[in-house]
Structure formats: structure tokens, C-alpha cells
Design an enzyme around this catalytic site. Sequence first.
Site, PDB file in Angstrom:
ATOM      1  N   LYS A   1       0.842  -1.204   0.000  1.00 38.29           N
ATOM      2  CA  LYS A   1       0.000   0.000   0.000  1.00 38.29           C
ATOM      3  C   LYS A   1       0.878   1.255   0.000  1.00 38.29           C
ATOM      4  O   LYS A   1       0.642   2.183  -0.762  1.00 38.29           O
ATOM      5  CB  LYS A   1      -0.891   0.010   1.235  1.00 38.29           C
TER       6      LYS A   1
ATOM      7  N   ARG B   1      -4.684  10.788   4.784  1.00 37.56           N
ATOM      8  CA  ARG B   1      -3.668  11.843   4.838  1.00 37.56           C
ATOM      9  C   ARG B   1      -2.663  11.708   3.700  1.00 37.56           C
ATOM     10  O   ARG B   1      -2.056  12.686   3.273  1.00 37.56           O
ATOM     11  CB  ARG B   1      -2.903  11.843   6.145  1.00 37.56           C
TER      12      ARG B   1
ATOM     13  N   ARG C   1       1.071  14.471  12.824  1.00 32.96           N
ATOM     14  CA  ARG C   1       1.367  14.242  11.398  1.00 32.96           C
ATOM     15  C   ARG C   1       1.487  15.545  10.591  1.00 32.96           C
ATOM     16  O   ARG C   1       0.776  15.771   9.635  1.00 32.96           O
ATOM     17  CB  ARG C   1       0.317  13.342  10.756  1.00 32.96           C
TER      18      ARG C   1
ATOM     19  N   ILE D   1       2.839  18.523   7.987  1.00 28.70           N
ATOM     20  CA  ILE D   1       3.417  18.447   6.629  1.00 28.70           C
ATOM     21  C   ILE D   1       4.347  19.638   6.387  1.00 28.70           C
ATOM     22  O   ILE D   1       4.642  19.987   5.246  1.00 28.70           O
ATOM     23  CB  ILE D   1       2.296  18.413   5.558  1.00 28.70           C
ATOM     24  N   ASP D   2       4.829  20.240   7.475  1.00 22.03           N
ATOM     25  CA  ASP D   2       5.680  21.434   7.358  1.00 22.03           C
ATOM     26  C   ASP D   2       6.921  21.196   6.505  1.00 22.03           C
ATOM     27  O   ASP D   2       7.336  22.067   5.738  1.00 22.03           O
ATOM     28  CB  ASP D   2       6.078  21.938   8.751  1.00 22.03           C
ATOM     29  N   LEU D   3       7.484  19.982   6.596  1.00 24.58           N
ATOM     30  CA  LEU D   3       8.724  19.714   5.839  1.00 24.58           C
ATOM     31  C   LEU D   3       8.432  19.648   4.332  1.00 24.58           C
ATOM     32  O   LEU D   3       9.239  20.095   3.519  1.00 24.58           O
ATOM     33  CB  LEU D   3       9.368  18.409   6.330  1.00 24.58           C
TER      34      LEU D   3
ATOM     35  N   ASP E   1       5.738   0.750  11.701  1.00 26.79           N
ATOM     36  CA  ASP E   1       4.488   0.094  11.272  1.00 26.79           C
ATOM     37  C   ASP E   1       4.418  -1.359  11.730  1.00 26.79           C
ATOM     38  O   ASP E   1       3.390  -2.013  11.524  1.00 26.79           O
ATOM     39  CB  ASP E   1       4.341   0.151   9.749  1.00 26.79           C
TER      40      ASP E   1
ATOM     41  N   ARG F   1      -8.158  -0.432   5.442  1.00 27.65           N
ATOM     42  CA  ARG F   1      -7.407   0.613   4.728  1.00 27.65           C
ATOM     43  C   ARG F   1      -6.111   0.064   4.150  1.00 27.65           C
ATOM     44  O   ARG F   1      -5.602   0.576   3.153  1.00 27.65           O
ATOM     45  CB  ARG F   1      -7.054   1.751   5.687  1.00 27.65           C
TER      46      ARG F   1
HETATM   47  C1  EPZ Z   1       4.709   7.064   6.065  1.00 29.46           C
HETATM   48  O1  EPZ Z   1       3.959   8.107   6.669  1.00 29.46           O
HETATM   49  C2  EPZ Z   1       3.809   5.847   6.060  1.00 29.46           C
HETATM   50  N1  EPZ Z   1       2.619   6.136   5.264  1.00 29.46           N
HETATM   51  C3  EPZ Z   1       3.413   5.479   7.485  1.00 29.46           C
HETATM   52  O2  EPZ Z   1       2.657   4.269   7.412  1.00 29.46           O
HETATM   53  C4  EPZ Z   1       4.683   5.205   8.276  1.00 29.46           C
HETATM   54  O3  EPZ Z   1       4.334   4.920   9.620  1.00 29.46           O
HETATM   55  C5  EPZ Z   1       5.598   6.436   8.224  1.00 29.46           C
HETATM   56  O4  EPZ Z   1       5.877   6.773   6.843  1.00 29.46           O
HETATM   57  C6  EPZ Z   1       6.933   6.197   8.914  1.00 29.46           C
HETATM   58  O5  EPZ Z   1       7.573   5.098   8.335  1.00 29.46           O
HETATM   59  C7  EPZ Z   1       2.719   6.110   3.921  1.00 29.46           C
HETATM   60  O6  EPZ Z   1       3.766   5.840   3.363  1.00 29.46           O
HETATM   61  C8  EPZ Z   1       1.457   6.398   3.161  1.00 29.46           C
HETATM   62  P1  EPZ Z   1       6.810  10.549   7.868  1.00 29.46           P
HETATM   63  P2  EPZ Z   1       4.487   9.634   6.601  1.00 29.46           P
HETATM   64  O7  EPZ Z   1       6.583  11.799   7.094  1.00 29.46           O
HETATM   65  O8  EPZ Z   1       5.256   9.846   5.365  1.00 29.46           O
HETATM   66  C9  EPZ Z   1       7.353  13.885  11.165  1.00 29.46           C
HETATM   67  C10 EPZ Z   1       0.850   2.847   7.842  1.00 29.46           C
HETATM   68  O9  EPZ Z   1       0.537   2.280   8.911  1.00 29.46           O
HETATM   69  N2  EPZ Z   1       7.082  14.841  10.087  1.00 29.46           N
HETATM   70  O10 EPZ Z   1       7.969   9.680   7.482  1.00 29.46           O
HETATM   71  O11 EPZ Z   1       3.334  10.516   6.894  1.00 29.46           O
HETATM   72  C11 EPZ Z   1       6.133  13.036  11.512  1.00 29.46           C
HETATM   73  O12 EPZ Z   1       5.305  13.715  12.429  1.00 29.46           O
HETATM   74  C12 EPZ Z   1       1.288   4.295   7.860  1.00 29.46           C
HETATM   75  O13 EPZ Z   1       0.880   2.278   6.736  1.00 29.46           O
HETATM   76  C13 EPZ Z   1       7.164  16.209  10.370  1.00 29.46           C
HETATM   77  O14 EPZ Z   1       7.451  16.618  11.501  1.00 29.46           O
HETATM   78  O15 EPZ Z   1       5.496   9.659   7.821  1.00 29.46           O
HETATM   79  C14 EPZ Z   1       6.752  11.788  12.104  1.00 29.46           C
HETATM   80  O16 EPZ Z   1       7.060  12.031  13.458  1.00 29.46           O
HETATM   81  C15 EPZ Z   1       1.106   4.926   9.231  1.00 29.46           C
HETATM   82  N3  EPZ Z   1       6.901  17.095   9.378  1.00 29.46           N
HETATM   83  C16 EPZ Z   1       8.055  11.629  11.324  1.00 29.46           C
HETATM   84  O17 EPZ Z   1       8.317  12.926  10.726  1.00 29.46           O
HETATM   85  C17 EPZ Z   1       6.590  16.694   8.101  1.00 29.46           C
HETATM   86  O18 EPZ Z   1       6.388  17.562   7.225  1.00 29.46           O
HETATM   87  C18 EPZ Z   1       7.992  10.588  10.208  1.00 29.46           C
HETATM   88  O19 EPZ Z   1       6.867  10.923   9.416  1.00 29.46           O
HETATM   89  C19 EPZ Z   1       6.518  15.309   7.835  1.00 29.46           C
HETATM   90  C20 EPZ Z   1       6.784  14.395   8.842  1.00 29.46           C
END
Ligand code: EPZ
Length: 420
Positions: free
Chosen positions: A22, A92, A121, A123-125, A307, A399
Site C-alpha cells: 500500500k 492523509r 502528522r 506536513i511542514d517539511l 508500522d 485501509r
Molecule cells: C509514512 O507516513 C507511512 N505512510 C506510514 O505508514 C509510516 O508509519 C511512516 O511513513 C513512517 O515510516 C505512507 O507511506 C502512506 P513521515 P508519513 O513523514 O510519510 C514527522 C501505515 O501504517 N514529520 O515519514 O506521513 C512526523 O510527524 C502508515 O501504513 C514532520 O514533523 O510519515 C513523524 O514524526 C502509518 N513534518 C516523522 O516525521 C513533516 O512535514 C515521520 O513521518 C513530515 C513528517
Amino acid sequence: MDYLKIQGNTKLGGAINISGAKNAALPLIAMTILAKGDLTITNLPEVVDIKTLLKLLGNLGAEYTFENNVLQINTSGVHHTKATYDIVKTMRASILVLGPLLARFGHCEVSLPGGCAIGQRPIDLHLKALEHMGAKITIEAGYVRAEAPSGLVGCDIIFDKITVTGTANIVMAAALARGTTTIINAAREPEVVQLCEILRDSGVQIDGIGTAVLKIKGSDTELVDMKSFSVIPDRIEIGTYLCAAAITKSELTLNNIRLDHLGAIISKLEEMGCTFTKGEDSLTIHPAATIKAVDIVTQEYPGFPTDMQAQFLALATQAEGVSTIEERLFENRFMHVSELQRLGADIKVNGHTATIKGATKLSGTDVMATDLRASSALVLAAMVADGETSIHRIYHLDRGYEKLEKKLEAVGAKIERLKE
Ligand code: EPZ
């Protein structure tokens, strides 16, 4: 609403075919916004999140058919660039259309995703990186409005934190930008690697694939002549079924897998006493007679995946001794704990660390799924609990797991999907 009824004291045996990932499929579907003409994607899992993203693309004007795990899509008809709240609030990962839409059209609006069970979660980055590439970003009435009328410009992007979808978004934006983008501190997850490989195989110059430094030479808004492809196997689905075998002390074979994506998962299961027979694209797990307690810290790939945290926490309730699990990526990813406690688990959470006292007899009862991976942890626990367990709100499970109850039933689980 559906719920799952599961009889405990389960023994499993046989083989399970693994579906496409997924979390690989979602960015790959968003990537089709960059493609010229028709495209075929195979091994696409039929799960709710995929259908949601396809619905979003359809609303923007894309044409597609999706059946028998095969997607035929053509996005040349995309003429809207607003991803509306009604869809984004349910998933999201819709934020993945931001980079491609902005790169292709020079403007787009994507609803802010809103809250999520496992954490804030942000998306600032994503937004900071796009601004660095020349986009003008404003937040208005709950929407991200992004504009880059003269196109995005390649530059050096340093991510303060490793972000999976953030990296994917910028890779896709950079593919159509003017000049070269270097992403430093890029995510190295297999899902990001496949996105880069498909773009490279379609003619986009990308160096450093699989490393923390990606260099992408943009086409300056020329669409990509994309090759058709098959989605990689789902490493989290694999890990979930490996935990099902380990917790029920069953031998199980998984087919259609990628061993090279499973390092941290296999290593932790070996530490717990399991052994493995490895094939070319299959894996047989031989369960531990006595499950050993372990200490786990979740990290970005190739570290232990967040995960898989909930599933290993369920497994740890059956280990001999005390295990600890530290969740380092998300601030609220222990909601499965209170549901496991309802089944009799002995778990204490202190900040980001859960301490699990093992060898606990679990007893079936009614429990509630709270998020995608928590749902699968409850299925694992229910299979070893005494008596019957009903798991409610399994729309969370749907999902991200394709036909989970059917796959488990086929290898001996006493599990059925019923209507509330
Ligand atoms: C991806 O989410 C996965 N989802 C998540 O899987 C997974 O848990 C996560 O990566 C970590 O491996 C998809 O790929 C669709 P991140 P993502 O951006 O990209 C912080 C599942 O169960 N962050 O790598 O949203 C964030 O808060 C799902 O399948 C910022 O601060 O995760 C977190 O603490 C759940 N600012 C860390 O980074 C940002 O702009 C990692 O988040 C973006 C992220």
C-alpha cells in the site's frame, strides 16, 4: 459496520500469498500525474486507501480502471488541481498529489489532512521544501494553496527530519523542475526506492537511489514517458503474518516476498527465537518453542519499522520475560495497548516506551480497532486468547490489508467477518 469474530487458541499452517505494498502504491499512483499517456500498474492491492486515492485522481479528471489488482490509468485529462477535504480527511497520504500537481500545473490546492489517530502528522517539511524550490505556499480556510507559475526550480533540500511521503513528494516535484534538486536526509524506505527506480527507468536522471542523498535532474515541465510496472510486495503485511505464525507457534510460508526489505523484522524475530528457511521470493518461519523477550526501538528504514510496532507488542505479551518497545517516530502510537489490556495483557506505558510483561494468558472479549496497524495487533492477540474475541471498527484494517481474514482463514484461523 463490519466486525471480526475470532476463536482463540489457533494453530496455522500452509502458505499465504503477499499483496503489493500500500505504501509503495500510494506515491506511485500520485506519480502518474507526471506521466504522458496510458500506464498499467500491476500487483496493486485492493485496499481502501488505494481506492480513495484513485477516487481523488478521478475527481481531478484522470481516467482509470482498477480490477484484479491491475490499474490502467491515463492522467492527460486532469484539469482540476484541487484535492478537496471530503477525500483528504479520510486519507492523509492524499498530500502526495501536492508535489506532482504543482510541478505539472504550476498551481494546486490540497486540503490540510486534519488530525490522525497516531499523531499530529504535520506536513511542514513538505511545504518548506516546495517553497525552497520557488513555490508560493499559503494556508487558507484549511487548504494548502501552492503556486509556482514559472515552474519549480531545482535546489538543495535538507530535511530536518526523515520523512517518507515528504521525500516522495519532493522527488516527484523535482522530476519536472528546472535544473537539479539534491535531497539531503532523504528517506530510504523501499517504497521511496521503487518510486525513484520507476522514474529513473522512465528516463528521469536520479542518482543516489536507496541512499540518504538523492540527486534528481528535472525535465523542466516535460511530462515523463512512463514505463508500466508492478508494485513491490508489502513488507508490513509480511511482518504481520510472520508475527501471526510466531504468536500461534505455527510454521507458515509466505510467497511473493522481497527478502532484502525484511532485515530488521527477521532479525528481531530471530532474537525472539524463531528460525527461517529462505527461498528466492518466499520465506518459511519456524516458530520459537519459547518466545524470548526483546527490546525494540522504532527507527526509519533500515531500522525497525514503526508500522510493525503494534504487532510486535502483541507478540511480546506471549514472550518469556519482560520486553520494552520505544516508539520514536509518532507521539501517540500506543492506542492498541488499552485494547490489549482488555484482553488481559500486562503492559505499562511511560512516555514513548511500553513495558510488556510476557507469558500472559489472554482472554477473549470485545475490543476496538483504533488505527490500521493496531487493528492487526488485535487480530494476532485474539488468535492466542482463550475463547472468542470480537474486533470492532475494522474499517481501519481495511485501509491497508487486502483480504486479511480470508488469507488467515485459508491457513487455519477461525475468523469471520460479520455485520454489527
Ligand atoms: C509514512 O507516513 C507511512 N505512510 C506510514 O505508514 C509510516 O508509519 C511512516 O511513513 C513512517 O515510516 C505512507 O507511506 C502512506 P513521515 P508519513 O513523514 O510519510 C514527522 C501505515 O501504517 N514529520 O515519514 O506521513 C512526523 O510527524 C502508515 O501504513 C514532520 O514533523 O510519515 C513523524 O514524526 C502509518 N513534518 C516523522 O516525521 C513533516 O512535514 C515521520 O513521518 C513530515 C513528517
